[in-house]
Scaffold this motif. Structure first.
Motif, PDB file in Angstrom:
ATOM      1  N   PHE A 105      45.212 112.228  -4.096  1.00 47.25           N
ATOM      2  CA  PHE A 105      44.214 113.165  -3.602  1.00 47.25           C
ATOM      3  C   PHE A 105      43.354 113.675  -4.746  1.00 47.25           C
ATOM      4  CE2 PHE A 105      45.509 113.743   0.736  1.00 47.25           C
ATOM      5  CZ  PHE A 105      46.862 113.464   0.742  1.00 47.25           C
ATOM      6  N   TYR A 161      36.554 122.932 -11.491  1.00 43.71           N
ATOM      7  CA  TYR A 161      37.664 122.147 -12.001  1.00 43.71           C
ATOM      8  C   TYR A 161      37.980 121.032 -11.002  1.00 43.71           C
ATOM      9  CZ  TYR A 161      37.984 126.353 -14.750  1.00 43.71           C
ATOM     10  OH  TYR A 161      37.677 127.399 -15.566  1.00 43.71           O
ATOM     11  N   TYR A 184      45.833 114.583  -7.664  1.00 42.63           N
ATOM     12  CA  TYR A 184      47.230 114.798  -7.340  1.00 42.63           C
ATOM     13  C   TYR A 184      47.802 113.512  -6.744  1.00 42.63           C
ATOM     14  CZ  TYR A 184      46.670 119.910  -7.726  1.00 42.63           C
ATOM     15  OH  TYR A 184      46.447 121.183  -8.178  1.00 42.63           O
ATOM     16  N   SER A 214      38.154 122.828  -7.345  1.00 45.08           N
ATOM     17  CA  SER A 214      38.234 124.275  -7.210  1.00 45.08           C
ATOM     18  C   SER A 214      37.313 124.901  -8.251  1.00 45.08           C
ATOM     19  CB  SER A 214      39.661 124.784  -7.373  1.00 45.08           C
ATOM     20  OG  SER A 214      40.093 124.589  -8.702  1.00 45.08           O
ATOM     21  N   TRP A 215      37.157 126.194  -8.183  1.00 43.42           N
ATOM     22  CA  TRP A 215      36.285 126.876  -9.119  1.00 43.42           C
ATOM     23  C   TRP A 215      36.866 128.214  -9.493  1.00 43.42           C
ATOM     24  CZ3 TRP A 215      35.715 125.424  -4.273  1.00 43.42           C
ATOM     25  CH2 TRP A 215      35.450 126.390  -3.293  1.00 43.42           C
ATOM     26  N   SER A 216      36.330 128.803 -10.537  1.00 45.13           N
ATOM     27  CA  SER A 216      36.996 129.927 -11.195  1.00 45.13           C
ATOM     28  C   SER A 216      37.346 131.063 -10.260  1.00 45.13           C
ATOM     29  CB  SER A 216      36.118 130.470 -12.317  1.00 45.13           C
ATOM     30  OG  SER A 216      36.043 129.565 -13.359  1.00 45.13           O
ATOM     31  N   LEU A 256      50.667 117.047  -9.952  1.00 44.60           N
ATOM     32  CA  LEU A 256      49.401 116.869 -10.642  1.00 44.60           C
ATOM     33  C   LEU A 256      49.437 115.611 -11.494  1.00 44.60           C
ATOM     34  CD1 LEU A 256      46.625 118.195 -11.443  1.00 44.60           C
ATOM     35  CD2 LEU A 256      47.837 119.033 -13.482  1.00 44.60           C
ATOM     36  N   ALA A 308      37.585 131.039  -7.055  1.00 45.93           N
ATOM     37  CA  ALA A 308      38.134 130.639  -5.756  1.00 45.93           C
ATOM     38  C   ALA A 308      39.646 130.677  -5.797  1.00 45.93           C
ATOM     39  CB  ALA A 308      37.677 129.239  -5.406  1.00 45.93           C
ATOM     40  N   GLY A 309      40.244 130.763  -4.651  1.00 42.63           N
ATOM     41  CA  GLY A 309      41.676 130.566  -4.568  1.00 42.63           C
ATOM     42  C   GLY A 309      41.985 129.130  -4.263  1.00 42.63           C
ATOM     43  N   LYS A 310      41.562 128.706  -3.103  1.00 44.77           N
ATOM     44  CA  LYS A 310      41.931 127.385  -2.610  1.00 44.77           C
ATOM     45  C   LYS A 310      41.221 126.281  -3.370  1.00 44.77           C
ATOM     46  CE  LYS A 310      38.232 127.305   0.773  1.00 44.77           C
ATOM     47  NZ  LYS A 310      37.884 127.542   2.199  1.00 44.77           N
ATOM     48  N   SER A 311      41.829 125.114  -3.311  1.00 42.73           N
ATOM     49  CA  SER A 311      41.163 123.886  -3.710  1.00 42.73           C
ATOM     50  C   SER A 311      40.710 123.165  -2.443  1.00 42.73           C
ATOM     51  CB  SER A 311      42.121 122.979  -4.479  1.00 42.73           C
ATOM     52  OG  SER A 311      42.422 123.514  -5.747  1.00 42.73           O
ATOM     53  N   ARG A 332      43.753 116.700 -14.835  1.00 41.52           N
ATOM     54  CA  ARG A 332      42.844 117.820 -14.578  1.00 41.52           C
ATOM     55  C   ARG A 332      41.637 117.704 -15.499  1.00 41.52           C
ATOM     56  NH1 ARG A 332      42.618 122.872 -17.327  1.00 41.52           N
ATOM     57  NH2 ARG A 332      41.911 124.639 -16.069  1.00 41.52           N
ATOM     58  N   PHE A 373      40.357 119.540  -0.858  1.00 40.11           N
ATOM     59  CA  PHE A 373      40.945 118.226  -1.072  1.00 40.11           C
ATOM     60  C   PHE A 373      40.175 117.148  -0.317  1.00 40.11           C
ATOM     61  CE2 PHE A 373      45.089 118.806  -3.172  1.00 40.11           C
ATOM     62  CZ  PHE A 373      45.175 120.180  -3.183  1.00 40.11           C
ATOM     63  N   GLY A 374      40.162 115.952  -0.909  1.00 45.17           N
ATOM     64  CA  GLY A 374      39.690 114.792  -0.178  1.00 45.17           C
ATOM     65  C   GLY A 374      40.748 114.326   0.803  1.00 45.17           C
ATOM     66  N   PHE A 407      40.746 117.837  -9.998  1.00 45.09           N
ATOM     67  CA  PHE A 407      42.143 117.433 -10.135  1.00 45.09           C
ATOM     68  C   PHE A 407      42.383 116.126  -9.369  1.00 45.09           C
ATOM     69  CE2 PHE A 407      43.501 121.693 -11.495  1.00 45.09           C
ATOM     70  CZ  PHE A 407      42.542 122.511 -10.938  1.00 45.09           C
TER      71      PHE A 407
END
Lengths: 114, 114
Positions: free
Chosen positions: A91, A33, A37, A95-97, A47, A99-102, A50, A104-105, A35
């Motif tokens: 930003f 996924y 922000y 993230s992915w299914s 957000l 995973a917890g964290k995203s 997405r 970021f750039g 995003f």
């Protein structure tokens, strides 16, 4: 490892014009996924838009749209009819299914000029 | 609650003191994240909670940093023996279902170590 790269540290645009912010990423996941922000000077991160990687159609939210190029691993944000309130740091995140964290750039600071 | 709440919003502490930062996530959100943001920079991941457990704490920079979450709700980030390089904005976020969904951010705690 997952990485997100925003190659434009700063950008500016005249009010009412269109601007595109770039983002490239790298991941070995198939189901992920993306995003965008927005973080205005008030610091509250919100957000903007997405995109699910399995969807070919580009996401759109009012004046905000993305150009998602999966093969090129590119996820740019287009802001149409720019407004003074769009001034913020933007930003890109991945993230992915499972995973917890995203990830970021480093962000792009956008200034909309009157 | 209406959103993610963090306290205090600003904290000035002397080098060597311990500090506790609090995060109250959106009710029902199982995932909770802590990030650190230095002035004008991107987000550095610290730790991720799913419920009360922390499956990913790979971003904690040293053993001076610890975090806990109780009752699947409130989380506390503790920094012991603070150093000047700990000065940053500490952002907390929560999400309903981890990586697949957007993260909702608090306004952050600006920590200044003098």
């Amino acid at each position: 490892a997952q990485t997100v790269t925003q190659s434009q540290p700063e950008m500016s645009v005249q009010e009412a014009e269109t601007v595109t912010l770039s983002c490239t990423y790298d991941t070995s996941e198939n189901n992920y996924y993306l995003f965008w922000y927005k973080q205005p000077p008030s610091r509250q991160m919100i957000l903007v838009i997405r995109q699910e990687a399995y969807k070919q159609q580009n996401a759109t939210e009012n004046r905000f749209s993305v150009n998602f190029q999966k093969a090129a691993k590119s996820f740019s944000l287009k802001i149409s009819d720019s407004q003074l309130g769009d001034t913020a740091m933007y930003f890109c995140a991945l993230s992915w299914s499972n995973a917890g964290k995203s990830t970021f750039g480093d962000g792009t600071t956008l200034t909309v000029k009157p | 609650g209406a959103g993610v709440s963090q306290s205090p919003s600003n904290k000035v502490t002397e080098k060597g003191k311990d500090v506790e930062l609090r995060c109250d996530p959106i009710s029902g959100h199982t995932a909770l994240y802590w990030y650190r943001q230095s002035l004008g920079q991107g987000l550095e991941f610290l730790i991720y909670f799913q419920g009360n457990s922390a499956p990913d704490k790979s971003g904690l920079p040293s053993d001076r940093f610890s975090a806990e979450r109780t009752g699947g709700s409130v989380s506390t980030l503790t920094i012991q023996r603070t150093q000047q390089e700990d000065s940053a904005v500490y952002l907390c976020a929560s999400s309903p279902r981890g990586g697949r969904t957007e993260a909702f951010f608090g306004q952050g705690t600006r920590l200044t170590v003098v």
